[in-house]
Design an enzyme around this catalytic site. Structure first.
Site, PDB file in Angstrom:
ATOM      1  N   GLY A  12       0.837  -1.213   0.000  1.00 48.04           N
ATOM      2  CA  GLY A  12       0.000   0.000   0.000  1.00 48.04           C
ATOM      3  C   GLY A  12       0.864   1.252   0.000  1.00 48.04           C
ATOM      4  N   ARG A  73       0.995  -4.971  -5.777  1.00 50.85           N
ATOM      5  CA  ARG A  73       1.149  -6.241  -5.069  1.00 50.85           C
ATOM      6  C   ARG A  73       1.450  -7.280  -6.153  1.00 50.85           C
ATOM      7  NH1 ARG A  73      -2.955  -3.688  -1.510  1.00 50.85           N
ATOM      8  NH2 ARG A  73      -1.756  -3.201   0.353  1.00 50.85           N
ATOM      9  N   ASP A 104       5.519  -5.226   6.001  1.00 53.62           N
ATOM     10  CA  ASP A 104       6.049  -6.547   6.358  1.00 53.62           C
ATOM     11  C   ASP A 104       6.113  -7.504   5.159  1.00 53.62           C
ATOM     12  OD1 ASP A 104       6.571  -6.070   8.993  1.00 53.62           O
ATOM     13  OD2 ASP A 104       4.680  -6.897   9.741  1.00 53.62           O
ATOM     14  N   THR A 126       4.067   2.561   5.634  1.00 56.40           N
ATOM     15  CA  THR A 126       2.645   2.184   5.677  1.00 56.40           C
ATOM     16  C   THR A 126       1.945   3.123   6.646  1.00 56.40           C
ATOM     17  OG1 THR A 126       1.055   0.576   6.532  1.00 56.40           O
ATOM     18  CG2 THR A 126       3.301   0.307   7.290  1.00 56.40           C
ATOM     19  N   ASP A 128      -0.358   2.437   8.532  1.00 56.97           N
ATOM     20  CA  ASP A 128      -0.894   1.721   9.702  1.00 56.97           C
ATOM     21  C   ASP A 128       0.016   1.729  10.930  1.00 56.97           C
ATOM     22  OD1 ASP A 128      -2.993   1.114   8.069  1.00 56.97           O
ATOM     23  OD2 ASP A 128      -2.546  -1.018   7.879  1.00 56.97           O
ATOM     24  N   ASP A 130       2.117  -0.432  11.710  1.00 55.42           N
ATOM     25  CA  ASP A 130       1.991  -1.779  12.301  1.00 55.42           C
ATOM     26  C   ASP A 130       3.245  -2.623  12.102  1.00 55.42           C
ATOM     27  OD1 ASP A 130       1.738  -2.064   9.573  1.00 55.42           O
ATOM     28  OD2 ASP A 130       0.029  -3.397   9.640  1.00 55.42           O
ATOM     29  N   ARG A 172      -6.224  -2.307   9.032  1.00 57.66           N
ATOM     30  CA  ARG A 172      -6.825  -3.639   8.885  1.00 57.66           C
ATOM     31  C   ARG A 172      -6.412  -4.541  10.046  1.00 57.66           C
ATOM     32  NH1 ARG A 172      -5.903  -5.447   2.999  1.00 57.66           N
ATOM     33  NH2 ARG A 172      -3.834  -4.842   3.598  1.00 57.66           N
TER      34      ARG A 172
HETATM   35  P1  ADP Z   1       3.061  -4.719   2.594  1.00 57.08           P
HETATM   36  O1  ADP Z   1       4.466  -4.680   2.128  1.00 57.08           O
HETATM   37  O2  ADP Z   1       2.453  -3.349   2.731  1.00 57.08           O
HETATM   38  O3  ADP Z   1       2.870  -5.606   3.811  1.00 57.08           O
HETATM   39  P2  ADP Z   1       1.920  -6.838   0.935  1.00 57.08           P
HETATM   40  O4  ADP Z   1       1.746  -7.792   2.055  1.00 57.08           O
HETATM   41  O5  ADP Z   1       0.837  -6.707  -0.082  1.00 57.08           O
HETATM   42  O6  ADP Z   1       2.171  -5.338   1.428  1.00 57.08           O
HETATM   43  O7  ADP Z   1       3.284  -7.240   0.203  1.00 57.08           O
HETATM   44  C1  ADP Z   1       3.760  -6.501  -0.907  1.00 57.08           C
HETATM   45  C2  ADP Z   1       4.425  -7.451  -1.864  1.00 57.08           C
HETATM   46  O8  ADP Z   1       5.542  -8.082  -1.211  1.00 57.08           O
HETATM   47  C3  ADP Z   1       3.575  -8.614  -2.336  1.00 57.08           C
HETATM   48  O9  ADP Z   1       2.750  -8.274  -3.424  1.00 57.08           O
HETATM   49  C4  ADP Z   1       4.607  -9.607  -2.751  1.00 57.08           C
HETATM   50  O10 ADP Z   1       5.163  -9.293  -4.017  1.00 57.08           O
HETATM   51  C5  ADP Z   1       5.680  -9.411  -1.698  1.00 57.08           C
HETATM   52  N1  ADP Z   1       5.471 -10.377  -0.620  1.00 57.08           N
HETATM   53  C6  ADP Z   1       4.515 -10.350   0.327  1.00 57.08           C
HETATM   54  N2  ADP Z   1       4.608 -11.413   1.151  1.00 57.08           N
HETATM   55  C7  ADP Z   1       5.638 -12.141   0.702  1.00 57.08           C
HETATM   56  C8  ADP Z   1       6.245 -13.384   1.094  1.00 57.08           C
HETATM   57  N3  ADP Z   1       5.780 -14.072   2.149  1.00 57.08           N
HETATM   58  N4  ADP Z   1       7.303 -13.828   0.403  1.00 57.08           N
HETATM   59  C9  ADP Z   1       7.767 -13.128  -0.647  1.00 57.08           C
HETATM   60  N5  ADP Z   1       7.258 -11.968  -1.083  1.00 57.08           N
HETATM   61  C10 ADP Z   1       6.199 -11.475  -0.434  1.00 57.08           C
HETATM   62  O1  F6P Z   2      -1.884  -1.176   4.972  1.00 53.13           O
HETATM   63  C1  F6P Z   2      -2.395   0.076   4.635  1.00 53.13           C
HETATM   64  C2  F6P Z   2      -3.851  -0.014   4.313  1.00 53.13           C
HETATM   65  O2  F6P Z   2      -4.286   1.268   3.941  1.00 53.13           O
HETATM   66  C3  F6P Z   2      -4.739  -0.598   5.411  1.00 53.13           C
HETATM   67  O3  F6P Z   2      -5.018   0.334   6.437  1.00 53.13           O
HETATM   68  C4  F6P Z   2      -5.930  -1.008   4.620  1.00 53.13           C
HETATM   69  O4  F6P Z   2      -6.624  -2.037   5.262  1.00 53.13           O
HETATM   70  C5  F6P Z   2      -5.312  -1.508   3.337  1.00 53.13           C
HETATM   71  O5  F6P Z   2      -4.075  -0.867   3.209  1.00 53.13           O
HETATM   72  C6  F6P Z   2      -6.156  -1.254   2.133  1.00 53.13           C
HETATM   73  O6  F6P Z   2      -5.531  -1.849   1.038  1.00 53.13           O
HETATM   74  P1  F6P Z   2      -6.019  -1.640  -0.471  1.00 53.13           P
HETATM   75  O7  F6P Z   2      -5.349  -0.398  -0.968  1.00 53.13           O
HETATM   76  O8  F6P Z   2      -5.519  -2.855  -1.157  1.00 53.13           O
HETATM   77  O9  F6P Z   2      -7.494  -1.492  -0.472  1.00 53.13           O
END
Ligand code: ADP
Ligand code: F6P
Length: 320
Positions: A12, A73, A104, A126, A128, A130, A172
Protein backbone atom coordinates in the site's frame (compact mmCIF):
# COMPACT_ATOMS: atom_id res chain seq x y z
CA UNK A 1 32.10 -0.86 -2.81
CA UNK A 2 28.56 -1.01 -4.21
CA UNK A 3 28.23 1.03 -7.38
CA UNK A 4 24.63 0.47 -8.50
CA UNK A 5 21.49 0.31 -6.41
CA UNK A 6 17.77 0.15 -7.11
CA UNK A 7 14.82 1.58 -5.23
CA UNK A 8 11.18 0.51 -5.26
CA UNK A 9 7.94 1.08 -3.36
CA UNK A 10 5.73 -1.93 -2.63
CA UNK A 11 2.41 -2.80 -0.97
CA UNK A 12 0.00 0.00 0.00
CA UNK A 13 1.26 3.49 -0.77
CA UNK A 14 1.84 6.00 2.02
CA UNK A 15 2.43 9.77 2.09
CA UNK A 16 6.15 10.33 2.54
CA UNK A 17 7.25 7.48 0.27
CA UNK A 18 8.35 10.09 -2.26
CA UNK A 19 10.48 11.82 0.35
CA UNK A 20 12.14 8.47 1.06
CA UNK A 21 12.76 7.83 -2.65
CA UNK A 22 14.26 11.29 -2.96
CA UNK A 23 16.57 10.72 0.00
CA UNK A 24 17.71 7.35 -1.35
CA UNK A 25 18.42 8.75 -4.81
CA UNK A 26 20.19 11.90 -3.67
CA UNK A 27 22.22 10.09 -0.98
CA UNK A 28 23.34 7.43 -3.44
CA UNK A 29 24.28 10.03 -6.06
CA UNK A 30 26.20 12.03 -3.48
CA UNK A 31 28.23 8.87 -2.78
CA UNK A 32 28.99 8.32 -6.45
CA UNK A 33 26.57 5.42 -6.93
CA UNK A 34 24.22 4.88 -9.88
CA UNK A 35 20.55 4.61 -8.90
CA UNK A 36 17.75 2.81 -10.70
CA UNK A 37 14.06 3.40 -10.08
CA UNK A 38 11.90 0.29 -10.30
CA UNK A 39 8.24 0.85 -11.10
CA UNK A 40 5.39 -0.98 -9.36
CA UNK A 41 7.42 -2.78 -6.75
CA UNK A 42 8.53 -6.36 -7.37
CA UNK A 43 6.41 -6.47 -10.53
CA UNK A 44 8.74 -3.95 -12.19
CA UNK A 45 11.76 -5.86 -10.98
CA UNK A 46 10.49 -9.02 -12.66
CA UNK A 47 9.36 -7.36 -15.90
CA UNK A 48 12.29 -4.96 -16.10
CA UNK A 49 10.31 -1.72 -15.75
CA UNK A 50 13.44 0.00 -14.53
CA UNK A 51 15.01 3.38 -15.35
CA UNK A 52 18.12 5.23 -14.32
CA UNK A 53 17.49 8.16 -11.97
CA UNK A 54 19.44 11.39 -11.67
CA UNK A 55 19.29 14.45 -9.42
CA UNK A 56 16.32 15.87 -11.31
CA UNK A 57 14.33 12.62 -11.28
CA UNK A 58 13.36 13.41 -7.71
CA UNK A 59 12.82 17.18 -8.00
CA UNK A 60 9.52 18.54 -6.69
CA UNK A 61 8.39 15.33 -5.05
CA UNK A 62 9.25 15.75 -1.38
CA UNK A 63 5.87 17.34 -0.70
CA UNK A 64 3.74 15.02 -2.81
CA UNK A 65 1.63 12.11 -1.61
CA UNK A 66 1.53 8.74 -3.37
CA UNK A 67 4.67 7.36 -4.95
CA UNK A 68 6.24 8.46 -8.24
CA UNK A 69 7.55 4.90 -8.59
CA UNK A 70 3.99 3.51 -8.41
CA UNK A 71 3.33 0.49 -6.26
CA UNK A 72 1.79 -2.92 -6.68
CA UNK A 73 1.15 -6.24 -5.07
CA UNK A 74 3.00 -8.91 -7.02
CA UNK A 75 1.86 -12.51 -6.39
CA UNK A 76 4.58 -13.89 -8.71
CA UNK A 77 7.30 -12.60 -6.40
CA UNK A 78 6.03 -14.91 -3.68
CA UNK A 79 7.22 -17.84 -5.80
CA UNK A 80 10.77 -19.17 -6.14
CA UNK A 81 10.59 -18.61 -9.91
CA UNK A 82 9.56 -14.97 -9.39
CA UNK A 83 12.45 -14.26 -7.05
CA UNK A 84 14.84 -15.96 -9.52
CA UNK A 85 13.57 -13.69 -12.32
CA UNK A 86 14.10 -10.62 -10.12
CA UNK A 87 17.60 -11.75 -9.24
CA UNK A 88 18.42 -12.32 -12.92
CA UNK A 89 17.20 -8.82 -13.77
CA UNK A 90 19.40 -7.32 -11.05
CA UNK A 91 22.39 -9.27 -12.38
CA UNK A 92 21.66 -8.19 -15.94
CA UNK A 93 21.66 -4.52 -14.91
CA UNK A 94 24.48 -4.85 -12.37
CA UNK A 95 22.20 -3.83 -9.50
CA UNK A 96 23.89 -5.07 -6.34
CA UNK A 97 21.72 -3.44 -3.70
CA UNK A 98 18.04 -2.61 -3.37
CA UNK A 99 16.05 -0.30 -1.11
CA UNK A 100 12.52 -1.63 -0.57
CA UNK A 101 10.02 0.85 0.84
CA UNK A 102 6.92 -0.97 2.10
CA UNK A 103 5.48 -3.11 4.85
CA UNK A 104 6.05 -6.55 6.36
CA UNK A 105 5.05 -8.39 3.16
CA UNK A 106 7.54 -6.39 1.14
CA UNK A 107 10.23 -7.16 3.72
CA UNK A 108 9.54 -10.90 3.39
CA UNK A 109 10.20 -10.51 -0.32
CA UNK A 110 13.35 -8.50 0.44
CA UNK A 111 14.59 -11.33 2.67
CA UNK A 112 14.04 -13.84 -0.15
CA UNK A 113 15.97 -11.69 -2.59
CA UNK A 114 18.75 -11.05 -0.06
CA UNK A 115 19.12 -14.83 0.30
CA UNK A 116 19.81 -14.94 -3.45
CA UNK A 117 22.66 -12.48 -3.08
CA UNK A 118 21.03 -9.12 -3.84
CA UNK A 119 21.59 -6.91 -0.80
CA UNK A 120 18.19 -5.56 0.28
CA UNK A 121 17.39 -2.92 2.88
CA UNK A 122 13.77 -2.28 3.90
CA UNK A 123 12.30 1.07 4.91
CA UNK A 124 8.96 0.90 6.77
CA UNK A 125 6.30 2.70 4.74
CA UNK A 126 2.65 2.18 5.68
CA UNK A 127 0.02 4.45 7.18
CA UNK A 128 -0.89 1.72 9.70
CA UNK A 129 2.29 1.97 11.82
CA UNK A 130 1.99 -1.78 12.30
CA UNK A 131 5.63 -2.73 11.81
CA UNK A 132 7.06 -4.04 15.04
CA UNK A 133 10.75 -3.21 14.69
CA UNK A 134 10.11 0.52 14.49
CA UNK A 135 8.24 3.07 16.57
CA UNK A 136 7.28 4.85 13.39
CA UNK A 137 6.34 4.05 9.79
CA UNK A 138 6.26 6.57 6.95
CA UNK A 139 2.75 7.87 6.32
CA UNK A 140 1.33 7.36 9.81
CA UNK A 141 1.38 11.01 10.84
CA UNK A 142 -0.16 12.27 7.62
CA UNK A 143 -2.91 9.64 7.72
CA UNK A 144 -3.76 10.41 11.34
CA UNK A 145 -3.93 14.13 10.63
CA UNK A 146 -6.18 13.51 7.63
CA UNK A 147 -8.45 11.29 9.72
CA UNK A 148 -8.51 13.90 12.49
CA UNK A 149 -9.51 16.71 10.12
CA UNK A 150 -12.27 14.58 8.61
CA UNK A 151 -13.65 13.55 11.99
CA UNK A 152 -13.63 17.23 13.01
CA UNK A 153 -15.86 17.95 10.01
CA UNK A 154 -18.19 15.07 10.88
CA UNK A 155 -18.40 16.41 14.39
CA UNK A 156 -19.72 19.75 13.11
CA UNK A 157 -22.65 18.09 11.42
CA UNK A 158 -23.34 15.54 14.16
CA UNK A 159 -23.30 18.36 16.71
CA UNK A 160 -25.86 20.33 14.69
CA UNK A 161 -28.19 17.33 14.55
CA UNK A 162 -27.62 15.93 18.06
CA UNK A 163 -26.39 12.75 16.43
CA UNK A 164 -23.85 10.06 17.00
CA UNK A 165 -21.16 9.68 14.34
CA UNK A 166 -19.57 6.26 14.04
CA UNK A 167 -16.39 6.67 11.99
CA UNK A 168 -14.23 3.90 10.58
CA UNK A 169 -10.55 4.74 10.16
CA UNK A 170 -7.97 2.58 8.36
CA UNK A 171 -5.96 -0.15 10.01
CA UNK A 172 -6.83 -3.64 8.88
CA UNK A 173 -4.64 -5.35 11.44
CA UNK A 174 -3.93 -2.68 14.03
CA UNK A 175 -5.74 0.07 15.92
CA UNK A 176 -2.91 2.63 16.06
CA UNK A 177 -4.62 5.14 13.75
CA UNK A 178 -7.92 4.63 15.60
CA UNK A 179 -6.63 5.22 19.11
CA UNK A 180 -4.66 8.33 18.18
CA UNK A 181 -7.45 9.80 16.08
CA UNK A 182 -9.88 8.99 18.87
CA UNK A 183 -7.79 10.88 21.42
CA UNK A 184 -7.24 13.82 19.08
CA UNK A 185 -10.95 14.14 18.29
CA UNK A 186 -12.23 13.64 21.83
CA UNK A 187 -14.11 10.51 20.81
CA UNK A 188 -16.72 9.12 23.19
CA UNK A 189 -15.50 5.61 22.46
CA UNK A 190 -12.76 3.89 20.48
CA UNK A 191 -13.29 0.37 19.17
CA UNK A 192 -10.20 -1.62 18.17
CA UNK A 193 -9.36 -5.30 18.03
CA UNK A 194 -6.73 -4.89 20.73
CA UNK A 195 -9.17 -3.99 23.52
CA UNK A 196 -12.37 -6.00 24.15
CA UNK A 197 -15.54 -4.00 23.65
CA UNK A 198 -19.20 -4.44 24.40
CA UNK A 199 -21.86 -2.53 22.47
CA UNK A 200 -24.34 -2.84 25.36
CA UNK A 201 -21.83 -1.13 27.66
CA UNK A 202 -21.03 1.55 25.07
CA UNK A 203 -24.75 2.26 24.58
CA UNK A 204 -25.30 2.42 28.35
CA UNK A 205 -22.46 4.93 28.84
CA UNK A 206 -23.77 7.00 25.93
CA UNK A 207 -27.18 7.18 27.61
CA UNK A 208 -25.60 8.03 30.95
CA UNK A 209 -23.66 10.85 29.30
CA UNK A 210 -26.78 12.03 27.49
CA UNK A 211 -28.59 12.16 30.84
CA UNK A 212 -25.84 14.49 32.04
CA UNK A 213 -26.29 16.82 29.07
CA UNK A 214 -24.06 15.42 26.33
CA UNK A 215 -25.79 15.94 23.00
CA UNK A 216 -23.54 14.45 20.34
CA UNK A 217 -21.17 11.53 20.15
CA UNK A 218 -18.21 10.36 18.12
CA UNK A 219 -17.27 6.68 18.10
CA UNK A 220 -14.06 5.73 16.26
CA UNK A 221 -13.86 2.21 14.86
CA UNK A 222 -10.70 0.58 13.50
CA UNK A 223 -11.16 -0.95 10.05
CA UNK A 224 -10.09 -4.37 11.33
CA UNK A 225 -13.30 -4.66 13.37
CA UNK A 226 -15.08 -5.12 10.07
CA UNK A 227 -18.72 -4.09 10.59
CA UNK A 228 -18.94 -0.38 11.15
CA UNK A 229 -22.42 0.10 9.66
CA UNK A 230 -23.76 -2.66 11.88
CA UNK A 231 -22.21 -1.03 14.96
CA UNK A 232 -23.94 2.24 14.05
CA UNK A 233 -27.27 0.48 13.57
CA UNK A 234 -27.00 -1.38 16.87
CA UNK A 235 -26.00 1.75 18.80
CA UNK A 236 -28.95 3.65 17.33
CA UNK A 237 -31.32 0.84 18.27
CA UNK A 238 -29.98 0.60 21.80
CA UNK A 239 -29.80 4.34 22.54
CA UNK A 240 -32.47 5.84 20.30
CA UNK A 241 -29.84 8.45 19.38
CA UNK A 242 -29.82 9.10 15.66
CA UNK A 243 -26.58 7.60 14.34
CA UNK A 244 -24.67 7.75 11.06
CA UNK A 245 -21.78 5.58 9.94
CA UNK A 246 -18.93 6.97 7.84
CA UNK A 247 -16.07 4.95 6.40
CA UNK A 248 -13.18 7.31 5.71
CA UNK A 249 -11.37 4.85 3.44
CA UNK A 250 -8.54 5.54 1.04
CA UNK A 251 -8.66 9.32 1.41
CA UNK A 252 -6.49 8.62 4.47
CA UNK A 253 -3.72 7.32 2.21
CA UNK A 254 -3.44 10.48 0.15
CA UNK A 255 -2.36 14.07 0.57
CA UNK A 256 0.85 15.96 1.10
CA UNK A 257 3.04 14.36 3.75
CA UNK A 258 3.37 16.18 7.04
CA UNK A 259 6.69 17.54 8.24
CA UNK A 260 7.19 14.47 10.41
CA UNK A 261 6.72 12.11 7.49
CA UNK A 262 9.11 14.05 5.27
CA UNK A 263 11.79 14.21 7.96
CA UNK A 264 11.58 10.57 9.07
CA UNK A 265 11.45 9.38 5.45
CA UNK A 266 14.58 11.37 4.69
CA UNK A 267 16.44 10.05 7.74
CA UNK A 268 15.55 6.46 6.91
CA UNK A 269 16.33 6.84 3.19
CA UNK A 270 19.75 8.28 3.97
CA UNK A 271 20.52 5.51 6.46
CA UNK A 272 19.38 2.75 4.11
CA UNK A 273 21.95 3.85 1.54
CA UNK A 274 24.64 4.01 4.23
CA UNK A 275 23.89 0.36 5.05
CA UNK A 276 24.21 -0.65 1.40
CA UNK A 277 27.40 1.36 1.11
CA UNK A 278 28.76 -0.67 4.02
CA UNK A 279 27.85 -3.86 2.15
CA UNK A 280 24.98 -4.74 4.52
CA UNK A 281 21.83 -6.48 3.24
CA UNK A 282 18.83 -8.32 4.66
CA UNK A 283 18.25 -5.36 7.01
CA UNK A 284 15.23 -3.24 7.93
CA UNK A 285 15.65 0.35 9.05
CA UNK A 286 13.60 1.64 11.96
CA UNK A 287 13.27 4.41 14.51
CA UNK A 288 13.49 3.50 18.19
CA UNK A 289 13.31 6.21 20.84
CA UNK A 290 14.00 8.77 18.10
CA UNK A 291 17.24 7.04 17.05
CA UNK A 292 17.73 5.31 13.70
CA UNK A 293 18.31 1.57 14.10
CA UNK A 294 18.46 -1.47 11.83
CA UNK A 295 17.61 -5.13 12.26
CA UNK A 296 18.05 -8.40 10.46
CA UNK A 297 14.82 -8.86 8.44
CA UNK A 298 13.87 -12.19 10.05
CA UNK A 299 14.45 -10.75 13.51
CA UNK A 300 12.36 -7.68 12.60
CA UNK A 301 9.51 -9.86 11.32
CA UNK A 302 9.46 -11.93 14.51
CA UNK A 303 8.89 -8.88 16.74
CA UNK A 304 5.46 -7.95 18.10
CA UNK A 305 4.26 -4.36 18.11
CA UNK A 306 2.70 -3.21 21.36
CA UNK A 307 -0.64 -1.40 21.27
CA UNK A 308 -0.94 1.70 23.42
CA UNK A 309 -3.66 0.43 25.77
CA UNK A 310 -2.89 3.20 28.22
CA UNK A 311 -3.77 5.81 25.60
CA UNK A 312 -6.96 3.87 24.80
CA UNK A 313 -8.03 3.87 28.45
CA UNK A 314 -7.11 7.53 28.99
CA UNK A 315 -9.36 8.42 26.04
CA UNK A 316 -12.27 6.51 27.52
CA UNK A 317 -11.71 7.73 31.07
CA UNK A 318 -11.89 11.41 30.12
CA UNK A 319 -14.72 11.14 27.59
CA UNK A 320 -17.55 12.52 29.72
P1 ADP B 1 3.06 -4.72 2.59
O1 ADP B 1 4.47 -4.68 2.13
O2 ADP B 1 2.45 -3.35 2.73
O3 ADP B 1 2.87 -5.61 3.81
P2 ADP B 1 1.92 -6.84 0.94
O4 ADP B 1 1.75 -7.79 2.05
O5 ADP B 1 0.84 -6.71 -0.08
O6 ADP B 1 2.17 -5.34 1.43
O7 ADP B 1 3.28 -7.24 0.20
C1 ADP B 1 3.76 -6.50 -0.91
C2 ADP B 1 4.43 -7.45 -1.86
O8 ADP B 1 5.54 -8.08 -1.21
C3 ADP B 1 3.58 -8.61 -2.34
O9 ADP B 1 2.75 -8.27 -3.42
C4 ADP B 1 4.61 -9.61 -2.75
O10 ADP B 1 5.16 -9.29 -4.02
C5 ADP B 1 5.68 -9.41 -1.70
N1 ADP B 1 5.47 -10.38 -0.62
C6 ADP B 1 4.51 -10.35 0.33
N2 ADP B 1 4.61 -11.41 1.15
C7 ADP B 1 5.64 -12.14 0.70
C8 ADP B 1 6.24 -13.38 1.09
N3 ADP B 1 5.78 -14.07 2.15
N4 ADP B 1 7.30 -13.83 0.40
C9 ADP B 1 7.77 -13.13 -0.65
N5 ADP B 1 7.26 -11.97 -1.08
C10 ADP B 1 6.20 -11.48 -0.43
O1 F6P C 1 -1.88 -1.18 4.97
C1 F6P C 1 -2.39 0.08 4.64
C2 F6P C 1 -3.85 -0.01 4.31
O2 F6P C 1 -4.29 1.27 3.94
C3 F6P C 1 -4.74 -0.60 5.41
O3 F6P C 1 -5.02 0.33 6.44
C4 F6P C 1 -5.93 -1.01 4.62
O4 F6P C 1 -6.62 -2.04 5.26
C5 F6P C 1 -5.31 -1.51 3.34
O5 F6P C 1 -4.08 -0.87 3.21
C6 F6P C 1 -6.16 -1.25 2.13
O6 F6P C 1 -5.53 -1.85 1.04
P1 F6P C 1 -6.02 -1.64 -0.47
O7 F6P C 1 -5.35 -0.40 -0.97
O8 F6P C 1 -5.52 -2.86 -1.16
O9 F6P C 1 -7.49 -1.49 -0.47
Amino acid sequence: MIKKIGVLTSGGDAPGMNAAVRAVVRTALSKGMEVYGIRRGYEGLITGDIFQMDERSVSDIIHRGGTILYTARCPEFRTEAGVEKAKAKCEELGIEGLVVIGGDGSFRGAADLSAKGVLCVGIPGTIDNDIACTDYTIGFDTAMNTAMELVDKLRDTSQSHDRCSVVEVMGRGAGHIAVNTGIACGATDIITKEVPYDLDAIAATMLAKKAKGKQNFVVIVAEGIGHTQEIATVLQEKTNIETRATILGHVQRGGNPTLRDRVEATRMGYYAVELLEAGKGNRVVGIKNSEIVDYDIQEALSMKKPYDEKLHHIAEQIAF
